[in-house]
Write a protein that holds these residues in place. Structure first.
Motif, PDB file in Angstrom:
ATOM      1  N   LEU A 220       0.807  -1.216   0.000  1.00  0.00           N
ATOM      2  CA  LEU A 220       0.000   0.000   0.000  1.00  0.00           C
ATOM      3  C   LEU A 220       0.844   1.272   0.000  1.00  0.00           C
ATOM      4  CD1 LEU A 220      -2.688  -1.071   2.639  1.00  0.00           C
ATOM      5  CD2 LEU A 220      -3.033  -0.863   0.169  1.00  0.00           C
ATOM      6  N   GLY A 221       2.128   1.134   0.292  1.00  0.00           N
ATOM      7  CA  GLY A 221       2.983   2.306   0.362  1.00  0.00           C
ATOM      8  C   GLY A 221       2.769   3.119   1.612  1.00  0.00           C
ATOM      9  N   HIS A 222       2.475   2.440   2.726  1.00  0.00           N
ATOM     10  CA  HIS A 222       2.233   3.122   3.995  1.00  0.00           C
ATOM     11  C   HIS A 222       3.471   3.082   4.884  1.00  0.00           C
ATOM     12  CE1 HIS A 222      -2.420   2.549   3.724  1.00  0.00           C
ATOM     13  NE2 HIS A 222      -1.967   3.456   2.896  1.00  0.00           N
ATOM     14  N   ALA A 223       3.625   4.127   5.690  1.00  0.00           N
ATOM     15  CA  ALA A 223       4.780   4.195   6.582  1.00  0.00           C
ATOM     16  C   ALA A 223       4.558   3.422   7.877  1.00  0.00           C
ATOM     17  CB  ALA A 223       5.104   5.653   6.902  1.00  0.00           C
ATOM     18  N   SER A 224       3.312   3.060   8.173  1.00  0.00           N
ATOM     19  CA  SER A 224       3.003   2.309   9.382  1.00  0.00           C
ATOM     20  C   SER A 224       2.089   1.141   9.027  1.00  0.00           C
ATOM     21  CB  SER A 224       2.328   3.203  10.432  1.00  0.00           C
ATOM     22  OG  SER A 224       0.986   3.463  10.060  1.00  0.00           O
ATOM     23  N   THR A 225       1.825   0.296  10.020  1.00  0.00           N
ATOM     24  CA  THR A 225       0.982  -0.881   9.789  1.00  0.00           C
ATOM     25  C   THR A 225      -0.451  -0.661  10.274  1.00  0.00           C
ATOM     26  OG1 THR A 225       1.606  -1.849  11.926  1.00  0.00           O
ATOM     27  CG2 THR A 225       2.970  -2.417  10.015  1.00  0.00           C
ATOM     28  N   LYS A 226      -0.806   0.579  10.585  1.00  0.00           N
ATOM     29  CA  LYS A 226      -2.124   0.861  11.169  1.00  0.00           C
ATOM     30  C   LYS A 226      -3.257   0.324  10.296  1.00  0.00           C
ATOM     31  CE  LYS A 226      -5.072   4.651  12.782  1.00  0.00           C
ATOM     32  NZ  LYS A 226      -5.183   6.121  12.987  1.00  0.00           N
ATOM     33  N   GLU A 227      -3.257   0.661   9.006  1.00  0.00           N
ATOM     34  CA  GLU A 227      -4.337   0.200   8.129  1.00  0.00           C
ATOM     35  C   GLU A 227      -4.199  -1.282   7.817  1.00  0.00           C
ATOM     36  OE1 GLU A 227      -6.409   1.322   3.817  1.00  0.00           O
ATOM     37  OE2 GLU A 227      -5.131   2.759   4.859  1.00  0.00           O
ATOM     38  N   ALA A 228      -2.964  -1.745   7.684  1.00  0.00           N
ATOM     39  CA  ALA A 228      -2.744  -3.160   7.360  1.00  0.00           C
ATOM     40  C   ALA A 228      -3.314  -4.069   8.444  1.00  0.00           C
ATOM     41  CB  ALA A 228      -1.253  -3.425   7.175  1.00  0.00           C
ATOM     42  N   LYS A 229      -3.302  -3.598   9.684  1.00  0.00           N
ATOM     43  CA  LYS A 229      -3.833  -4.399  10.789  1.00  0.00           C
ATOM     44  C   LYS A 229      -5.289  -4.780  10.544  1.00  0.00           C
ATOM     45  CE  LYS A 229      -0.870  -2.344  14.389  1.00  0.00           C
ATOM     46  NZ  LYS A 229      -0.106  -3.534  14.775  1.00  0.00           N
ATOM     47  N   THR A 230      -6.063  -3.859   9.941  1.00  0.00           N
ATOM     48  CA  THR A 230      -7.480  -4.148   9.716  1.00  0.00           C
ATOM     49  C   THR A 230      -7.661  -5.282   8.716  1.00  0.00           C
ATOM     50  OG1 THR A 230      -7.677  -2.502   7.938  1.00  0.00           O
ATOM     51  CG2 THR A 230      -8.057  -1.751  10.193  1.00  0.00           C
ATOM     52  N   TYR A 231      -6.810  -5.315   7.693  1.00  0.00           N
ATOM     53  CA  TYR A 231      -6.902  -6.383   6.696  1.00  0.00           C
ATOM     54  C   TYR A 231      -6.500  -7.726   7.300  1.00  0.00           C
ATOM     55  CZ  TYR A 231      -7.330  -2.697   3.202  1.00  0.00           C
ATOM     56  OH  TYR A 231      -7.755  -1.613   2.474  1.00  0.00           O
ATOM     57  N   VAL A 232      -5.425  -7.721   8.093  1.00  0.00           N
ATOM     58  CA  VAL A 232      -4.966  -8.954   8.728  1.00  0.00           C
ATOM     59  C   VAL A 232      -6.006  -9.460   9.720  1.00  0.00           C
ATOM     60  CG1 VAL A 232      -3.223  -9.958  10.245  1.00  0.00           C
ATOM     61  CG2 VAL A 232      -2.523  -8.437   8.389  1.00  0.00           C
ATOM     62  N   ALA A 233      -6.591  -8.528  10.496  1.00  0.00           N
ATOM     63  CA  ALA A 233      -7.604  -8.930  11.478  1.00  0.00           C
ATOM     64  C   ALA A 233      -8.809  -9.549  10.787  1.00  0.00           C
ATOM     65  CB  ALA A 233      -8.028  -7.727  12.309  1.00  0.00           C
ATOM     66  N   ALA A 234      -9.252  -8.944   9.688  1.00  0.00           N
ATOM     67  CA  ALA A 234     -10.401  -9.482   8.957  1.00  0.00           C
ATOM     68  C   ALA A 234     -10.095 -10.853   8.380  1.00  0.00           C
ATOM     69  CB  ALA A 234     -10.794  -8.520   7.834  1.00  0.00           C
ATOM     70  N   ALA A 235      -8.887 -11.011   7.830  1.00  0.00           N
ATOM     71  CA  ALA A 235      -8.499 -12.311   7.277  1.00  0.00           C
ATOM     72  C   ALA A 235      -8.410 -13.361   8.373  1.00  0.00           C
ATOM     73  CB  ALA A 235      -7.152 -12.185   6.556  1.00  0.00           C
ATOM     74  N   ASN A 236      -7.871 -12.965   9.537  1.00  0.00           N
ATOM     75  CA  ASN A 236      -7.765 -13.911  10.651  1.00  0.00           C
ATOM     76  C   ASN A 236      -9.142 -14.343  11.144  1.00  0.00           C
ATOM     77  OD1 ASN A 236      -4.995 -13.854  10.595  1.00  0.00           O
ATOM     78  ND2 ASN A 236      -4.778 -12.345  12.226  1.00  0.00           N
ATOM     79  N   ARG A 237     -10.087 -13.401  11.178  1.00  0.00           N
ATOM     80  CA  ARG A 237     -11.447 -13.751  11.595  1.00  0.00           C
ATOM     81  C   ARG A 237     -12.058 -14.765  10.639  1.00  0.00           C
ATOM     82  NH1 ARG A 237     -11.789  -8.200  12.944  1.00  0.00           N
ATOM     83  NH2 ARG A 237     -12.759  -7.734  10.932  1.00  0.00           N
ATOM     84  N   ALA A 238     -11.823 -14.559   9.341  1.00  0.00           N
ATOM     85  CA  ALA A 238     -12.361 -15.488   8.352  1.00  0.00           C
ATOM     86  C   ALA A 238     -11.731 -16.868   8.510  1.00  0.00           C
ATOM     87  CB  ALA A 238     -12.118 -14.952   6.943  1.00  0.00           C
ATOM     88  N   LEU A 239     -10.413 -16.896   8.736  1.00  0.00           N
ATOM     89  CA  LEU A 239      -9.724 -18.176   8.911  1.00  0.00           C
ATOM     90  C   LEU A 239     -10.177 -18.876  10.185  1.00  0.00           C
ATOM     91  CD1 LEU A 239      -6.096 -17.152   7.833  1.00  0.00           C
ATOM     92  CD2 LEU A 239      -7.664 -18.644   6.586  1.00  0.00           C
ATOM     93  N   LEU A 240     -10.362 -18.095  11.267  1.00  0.00           N
ATOM     94  CA  LEU A 240     -10.806 -18.683  12.521  1.00  0.00           C
ATOM     95  C   LEU A 240     -12.225 -19.229  12.392  1.00  0.00           C
ATOM     96  CD1 LEU A 240      -9.399 -16.067  15.056  1.00  0.00           C
ATOM     97  CD2 LEU A 240      -8.670 -18.445  14.814  1.00  0.00           C
ATOM     98  N   ALA A 241     -13.074 -18.504  11.665  1.00  0.00           N
ATOM     99  CA  ALA A 241     -14.441 -18.984  11.452  1.00  0.00           C
ATOM    100  C   ALA A 241     -14.428 -20.300  10.678  1.00  0.00           C
ATOM    101  CB  ALA A 241     -15.258 -17.939  10.703  1.00  0.00           C
ATOM    102  N   ALA A 242     -13.590 -20.364   9.643  1.00  0.00           N
ATOM    103  CA  ALA A 242     -13.488 -21.597   8.845  1.00  0.00           C
ATOM    104  C   ALA A 242     -12.956 -22.743   9.690  1.00  0.00           C
ATOM    105  CB  ALA A 242     -12.589 -21.357   7.635  1.00  0.00           C
ATOM    106  N   SER A 243     -11.942 -22.422  10.534  1.00  0.00           N
ATOM    107  CA  SER A 243     -11.376 -23.445  11.401  1.00  0.00           C
ATOM    108  C   SER A 243     -12.420 -23.947  12.394  1.00  0.00           C
ATOM    109  CB  SER A 243     -10.156 -22.874  12.143  1.00  0.00           C
ATOM    110  OG  SER A 243      -9.651 -23.807  13.071  1.00  0.00           O
ATOM    111  N   GLY A 244     -13.196 -23.002  12.956  1.00  0.00           N
ATOM    112  CA  GLY A 244     -14.240 -23.398  13.901  1.00  0.00           C
ATOM    113  C   GLY A 244     -15.300 -24.272  13.260  1.00  0.00           C
TER     114      GLY A 244
END
Length: 266
Positions: A220-244
């Protein structure tokens, strides 16, 4: 404050009118940035009144706040990407624009400036204009060219300064004119997405593939991971839901097998 200084610094506070403030707000990169400018200007007027005896009007307080899209821009699905590809074949400007957006992670302000000079060793290398123009940390972005993007670049040879030139003279798009052109292509393809939503789709696909926050921020060309955290969190929720769901299915299968065994006992 640097942004305010560049746009309005030469004007006396008491000379500014509401329409001046709104004109600068329209130049900002989206409604959130525009509303932030309005808020910061209002604070500046308040500071002037409190500490420097300023008694004039406060136009920033009366400027119309920009409507923020609830939930943000629509994130493209792969089904929508494929529908766009089916509508616009390889070699078309629309297809090149879509592949650039999806595979480079570039914002519109950077995308319209990309050209052959930015291709180095099989990658796109450019300096983010937005951060440089706002006096923030300079971000240099290097993105490997994917096979989808390579196919379009090869099918669209151009002597123009940029990849996405238009008109008889090969003029460069402005961020606004490109956004309008891409909106029209989306309507023609029958997809709900817009340019920024492809950037979000690229970041989402990286997160779902297990990319780290810094890897997504680099895309994304960002200097911090602030916005990236939202994408990772959403992906993790999807993976956790699938795992559950998988665990539940296994448990139900075990209980079903147990019931069958118990039924067979005399």
């Amino acid at each position: 404050l640097d942004r305010i200084r560049r746009n309005l610094g030469k004007h006396p506070l008491d000379s500014l009118k509401v329409h001046h403030i709104e004109k600068v707000m329209d130049k900002m990169d989206g409604p959130n940035a525009a509303n932030r400018l309005k808020k910061d200007l209002a604070q500046l007027y308040k500071h002037a009144a409190r500490f420097h005896g300023f008694a004039g009007p406060t136009p920033a307080a009366h400027a119309q706040a920009r409507k923020v899209r609830k939930g943000g821009f629509h994130t493209w699905t792969m089904g929508e990407v494929n529908k766009f590809r089916e509508t616009f074949p390889t070699g078309s400007k629309a297809r090149l624009a879509m592949e650039l957006l999806l595979n480079s992670g570039a914002a519109r302000v950077d995308l319209v400036r990309l050209g052959q000079r930015d291709v180095k060793d099989g990658a796109l290398s450019y300096r983010r204009q937005k951060t440089e123009a706002q006096g923030e940390e300079v971000i240099d972005v290097t993105i490997p060219i994917t096979h989808h993007l390579r196919a379009e670049l090869d099918a669209n040879p151009s002597r123009a300064l940029t990849f996405l030139a238009h008109g008889k003279t090969g003029a460069c798009y402005t961020p606004g004119s490109f956004g309008n052109a891409f909106r029209d292509w989306c309507i023609e393809a029958g997809v709900p997405g817009r340019a920024h939503g492809l950037r979000k789709a690229g970041a989402t696909s990286l997160a779902e593939a297990g990319a780290t926050e810094w890897e997504i921020s680099s895309y994304l060309g960002h200097a911090s991971t602030k916005e990236a955290k939202t994408y990772v969190a959403a992906a993790n929720r999807a993976l956790l839901a699938a795992s559950g769901m998988e665990k539940r299915a296994k448990r139900e299968q075990v209980l079903s097998n147990l019931a069958e065994r118990l039924d067979k006992i005399d």
